[in-house]
Design an enzyme around this catalytic site. Structure first.
Site, PDB file in Angstrom:
ATOM      1  N   CYS A 177     -15.115  59.255 -43.919  1.00 40.85           N
ATOM      2  CA  CYS A 177     -13.690  59.114 -44.705  1.00 40.85           C
ATOM      3  C   CYS A 177     -13.277  59.860 -43.436  1.00 40.85           C
ATOM      4  O   CYS A 177     -12.618  59.425 -42.809  1.00 40.85           O
ATOM      5  CB  CYS A 177     -13.460  59.723 -46.395  1.00 40.85           C
ATOM      6  N   HIS A 189     -17.205  57.217 -49.289  1.00 38.00           N
ATOM      7  CA  HIS A 189     -17.887  58.906 -49.467  1.00 38.00           C
ATOM      8  C   HIS A 189     -19.209  58.711 -50.343  1.00 38.00           C
ATOM      9  O   HIS A 189     -19.327  58.708 -51.972  1.00 38.00           O
ATOM     10  CB  HIS A 189     -17.249  59.200 -50.550  1.00 38.00           C
ATOM     11  N   GLU A 204     -21.878  61.095 -50.640  1.00 39.55           N
ATOM     12  CA  GLU A 204     -21.623  62.326 -50.871  1.00 39.55           C
ATOM     13  C   GLU A 204     -21.105  62.134 -52.501  1.00 39.55           C
ATOM     14  O   GLU A 204     -21.764  63.000 -53.474  1.00 39.55           O
ATOM     15  CB  GLU A 204     -20.977  63.162 -50.597  1.00 39.55           C
TER      16      GLU A 204
END
Ligand code: MN
Length: 241
Positions: free
Chosen positions: A115, A217, A219
């Site tokens: 990001c 993202h 994660e």
């Protein structure tokens, strides 16, 4: 033979998480928990790198660098004036992160940039950004999605033969929490994924070392996406050297 678990430094932001800290002017170094958890789940040992200015010396002791998400890069760092009031910067973070990125690339430390990370990677190496997608790129895709963090809301097309394609294949459904995007790509990087509206969603280094930037993202998606888990596994594997 046992192999040492690689030590992964994770950058963080100085923006306070809570209104009370913001009101009190209390500086923080903070990070969403998902980054370190994703690294640990992939077999790495995460350490959070605070914003103390020059941090390049620490690179000699870590095996990989994870650039996390956060606020915007100051536009003057890529030669522009601030476009509008959507741009929110984090000056102490810029001062720590940009020299750190240049040193990591120079020293062949594997880099995963997420990001804000893909944006700071590009700016650190000489590229530029769109400061505000809604104002600068006509699109019917909401890159600042209202859905939950793990929910995929748009697809990306991945360049065949790229490192990213080797890891996730040539298509992936991703989440989207960004109002900025890469514009001119820095020398030493190449685009390896785009959204249907042309917004750049991934870049990687043109050299042999692991330098991978992602606008989405992963994660936040490790519980629901095998592709997201594979991204962290590939990064930690690269950090094993
Ligand atoms: Mn997006």
């Amino acid at each position: 033979m046992t192999r040492r678990a690689p030590l992964i430094a994770i950058t963080c932001g100085t923006n306070a998480q809570d209104a009370e800290a913001t009101a009190a002017g209390r500086a923080q170094d903070r990070l969403n928990a998902t980054y370190a958890r994703a690294v640990a789940a992939a077999g790495g040992v995460p350490v959070i790198l605070p914003n103390v200015g020059a941090a390049e010396a620490g690179l000699e002791r870590v095996d990989g660098l994870l650039l996390s998400g956060g606020l915007d890069i100051a536009p003057e760092l890529f030669g522009e004036e601030t476009l509008n009031d959507t741009v929110e910067v984090d000056a102490p973070r810029d001062a720590t992160e940009l020299p750190l990125i240049r040193a990591a690339v120079e020293r062949d430390v594997p880099v995963l940039a997420i990001c804000r990370g893909i944006q700071s990677l590009n700016v650190a190496l000489g590229g530029t950004l769109y400061q505000d997608i809604p104002a600068q790129i006509p699109s019917d895709i909401a890159h600042s999605q209202k859905e939950g963090r793990a929910v995929a809301t748009h697809g990306i097309a991945v360049t065949p033969g790229s490192r990213l394609a080797e890891i996730v294949g040539e298509a992936m459904q991703v989440n989207s929490f960004h109002h900025q995007a890469l514009r001119r790509i820095a020398e030493g990087l190449r685009v390896t994924a785009t959204a249907p509206d042309g917004v750049i969603e991934a870049v990687e280094g043109t050299g042999p070392r692991f330098v991978l930037g992602l606008q989405f993202h992963p994660e936040e998606m490790t519980a629901v996406s095998e592709q997201a888990r594979r991204l962290f596994a590939a990064f930690v594997e690269a950090a094993r050297g």
